[in-house]
Design an enzyme around this catalytic site. Structure first.
Site, PDB file in Angstrom:
ATOM      1  CG  ASP A   1      -1.559   1.198   1.599  1.00 22.33           C
ATOM      2  OD1 ASP A   1      -2.322   1.656   0.747  1.00 22.33           O
ATOM      3  OD2 ASP A   1      -1.345   1.751   2.699  1.00 22.33           O
TER       4      ASP A   1
ATOM      5  CG  ASP B   1      -1.462   7.595   0.913  1.00 27.67           C
ATOM      6  OD1 ASP B   1      -0.890   8.688   0.928  1.00 27.67           O
ATOM      7  OD2 ASP B   1      -2.034   7.122  -0.097  1.00 27.67           O
TER       8      ASP B   1
HETATM    9  N1  LIG Z   1     -12.429   9.821  -0.668  1.00 29.16           N
HETATM   10  C1  LIG Z   1     -11.718   9.596   0.427  1.00 29.16           C
HETATM   11  N2  LIG Z   1     -10.391   9.363   0.304  1.00 29.16           N
HETATM   12  C2  LIG Z   1      -9.709   9.151   1.428  1.00 29.16           C
HETATM   13  C3  LIG Z   1     -10.296   9.155   2.692  1.00 29.16           C
HETATM   14  N3  LIG Z   1      -9.335   8.895   3.619  1.00 29.16           N
HETATM   15  C4  LIG Z   1      -8.190   8.755   2.945  1.00 29.16           C
HETATM   16  N4  LIG Z   1      -8.397   8.924   1.634  1.00 29.16           N
HETATM   17  C5  LIG Z   1      -7.425   8.865   0.544  1.00 29.16           C
HETATM   18  O1  LIG Z   1      -7.128   7.504   0.329  1.00 29.16           O
HETATM   19  C6  LIG Z   1      -5.800   7.373  -0.086  1.00 29.16           C
HETATM   20  C7  LIG Z   1      -5.130   6.310   0.772  1.00 29.16           C
HETATM   21  O2  LIG Z   1      -4.420   5.537  -0.078  1.00 29.16           O
HETATM   22  P1  LIG Z   1      -3.640   4.160   0.306  1.00 29.16           P
HETATM   23  O3  LIG Z   1      -2.311   4.341  -0.339  1.00 29.16           O
HETATM   24  O4  LIG Z   1      -3.535   4.056   1.769  1.00 29.16           O
HETATM   25  O5  LIG Z   1      -4.438   3.082  -0.340  1.00 29.16           O
HETATM   26  C8  LIG Z   1      -5.131   8.738   0.048  1.00 29.16           C
HETATM   27  O6  LIG Z   1      -5.009   9.322  -1.222  1.00 29.16           O
HETATM   28  C9  LIG Z   1      -6.115   9.529   0.859  1.00 29.16           C
HETATM   29  O7  LIG Z   1      -6.127  10.889   0.485  1.00 29.16           O
HETATM   30  C10 LIG Z   1     -11.690   9.378   2.795  1.00 29.16           C
HETATM   31  O8  LIG Z   1     -12.282   9.377   3.884  1.00 29.16           O
HETATM   32  N5  LIG Z   1     -12.356   9.583   1.641  1.00 29.16           N
HETATM   33 MG    MG Z   2      -2.688   3.235   3.492  1.00 30.27          MG
END
Ligand SMILES: Nc1nc2c(ncn2[C@@H]2O[C@H](COP(=O)(O)O)[C@@H](O)[C@H]2O)c(=O)[nH]1
Ligand code: MG
Length: 445
Positions: free
Chosen positions: A107, A109
């Protein structure tokens, strides 16, 4: 059996004995054992057979007390010999042969990329501004500040009652884990609101989970707004507060505001970790396949990876070469159950191609997709894949269904292990275990 039952009150008094946390203080507990045991006298009118059985039982219990006493005395020395846990260690809850793992997935983030608490402040401020400017929340909300000491992962907001809750493994509210606005509620108040600490099926329907690090801002903003309404003595519906805060948070993510904010000042938000590149390179050198599967858009991942690897001559401008497959905007956890097709993403033109994706080419980027197509195209078998992630549902529960092995990145573990390594903690835990093993019935806590 009758004799045992008659003797139970004697054992119950042990249960009530309190155990101090300091090493020497533990001895006070032994004194109270002795006192309890010797103060017991048998009624004089019992038949002789009963008296003899009871005497045997009491002698047996005294022997067990003595054994427990000896165990207690040995605790400090035994603890010294017991190794402490490594806060930077890797822990498994199931045997795993790493030589069977041929494919490593990541993953992005909070897994490959780590962020400072400034990120939560940024999301909080952006969402707060949206609520004031778009939803007409009072101007005074602009003065709210994100408090990094307030939220933890895995909280629930009760949309019906307006409380922020920490539930234990069994679905009961933790005694110190119920807040109304920013005020911690007492046990009495919890019981007045919920009847009991246990959250039943009906009450659980009003709960929304705030599961990951991105939710910290949401948890804090919800509580600050509830507190504002309470202080201002304004009537409010707790579910509207969730709805508004959540819409504002969704806007911050979906519009890309937060992604652009991070990339505009990466030093402020991203935390570099040289070990990540070392680890990825080591896996490649060992001939393993690597893939990146993220919900983030490509430009955001590209900006972050380029920043994090800017000190590496080899991968500064070519981080994509570290991975055999790169998938962005994957829409996890739906990715694991949906049938969405993959799309080829043209990084130059910033658009999606119309040609069907039948293979994953090196150095190319793919969007969306689903697990079924992923397995079909790569031919990677479930048990040979290990996926690293931070999100319980998006990264751990979903992949586990596909038979992938999963590795959870749990930042809190470092602090938790440091606490568990403290002598006071270890002593209390051992004392608890000794009592538990001595008693003929289970302790309730
Ligand atoms: N639409 C939303 N996007 C969200 C939320 N919380 C986080 N995020 C976005 O998801 C990815 C996380 O990515 P990963 O690499 O961990 O798969 C990141 O871009 C955040 O900005 C939400 O509540 N709603
Ligand atoms: Mg993540």
């Amino acid at each position: 059996m009758a004799c045992v039952r008659r003797l139970l009150p004697l054992c119950s008094s042990i249960n009530r004995t309190s155990f101090p946390s300091s090493g020497s203080g533990a001895l006070q507990g032994f004194r109270s054992y002795g006192a309890i045991a010797s103060e017991q006298t048998l009624p004089s009118n019992l038949p002789e057979a009963d008296t003899s059985v009871l005497n045997d039982e009491i002698a047996q219990i005294r022997r067990e007390f003595d054994a427990a006493k000896q165990s207690f005395l040995k605790i400090p020395a035994a603890l010294k010999a017991m190794p402490k846990m490594n806060p930077k260690g890797i822990y498994v809850n199931k045997n795993l042969r790493l030589d069977n793992i041929q494919v490593y997935g990541f993953d992005y983030d909070y897994t490959l990329a780590h962020y400072s608490a400034n990120l939560q402040s940024l999301i909080y401020d952006m969402a707060k501004e949206h609520m004031v400017n778009e939803f007409r929340y009072p101007e005074v909300c602009m003065e709210f500040k994100y408090d990094s000491t307030f939220p933890i992962r895995g909280l629930y907001y009760d949309k019906l009652k307006g409380c922020l809750l920490k539930l234990d493994f069994f679905g009961s509210i933790e005694p110190d884990g119920c807040y109304y606005g920013r005020r911690k509620l007492s046990r009495k108040e919890i019981e007045e609101i919920y009847g009991t600490r246990h959250i039943g099926r009906d009450q659980a329907q009003g709960l929304v989970g705030l599961m990951d690090f991105f939710c910290f801002s949401e948890a804090c903003l919800i509580s600050d707004i509830v507190q504002y309404f309470v202080d201002a003595k304004l009537e409010f519906d707790a579910s509207y507060i969730y709805q508004d805060v959540n819409r504002a948070i969704q806007h911050v993510h979906r519009s890309g505001l937060v992604h652009r904010g991070i990339l505009s000042d990466p030093h402020r938000y991203l935390v570099k970790n040289g070990q990540v590149l070392h680890f990825l390179k080591m896996l490649r050198e060992k001939g393993k396949k690597l893939f990146l599967l993220t919900n983030s858009p490509y430009y955001f991942v590209d900006g972050g990876m380029t920043f994090m690897l800017e000190d590496s001559k080899e991968y500064r401008d070519s981080w994509r070469e570290l991975f055999d497959v790169v998938i962005a905007k994957a829409n996890k956890p739906d990715f694991y159950t949906s049938e969405h097709p993959f799309r080829f993403y043209d990084t130059e033109k910033d658009n999606l191609a119309f040609k069907k994706v039948n293979e994953f080419l090196p150095n190319k980027i793919y969007y969306h997709g689903c697990l079924k197509s992923f397995l079909h195209i790569t031919k990677w078998k479930g048990p040979e894949v290990m996926y690293f992630g931070d999100h319980l549902f998006s990264d751990l529960r979903g992949p586990a269904k596909a038979g992938w092995r999963t590795a959870a990145i749990i930042h809190e573990l470092e602090d938790e292990i440091l606490i568990q390594n403290k002598d006071t903690y270890r002593l209390e835990q051992c004392s608890h275990m000794v009592i538990k093993c001595t008693l003929p019935y289970p302790l309730s806590s």
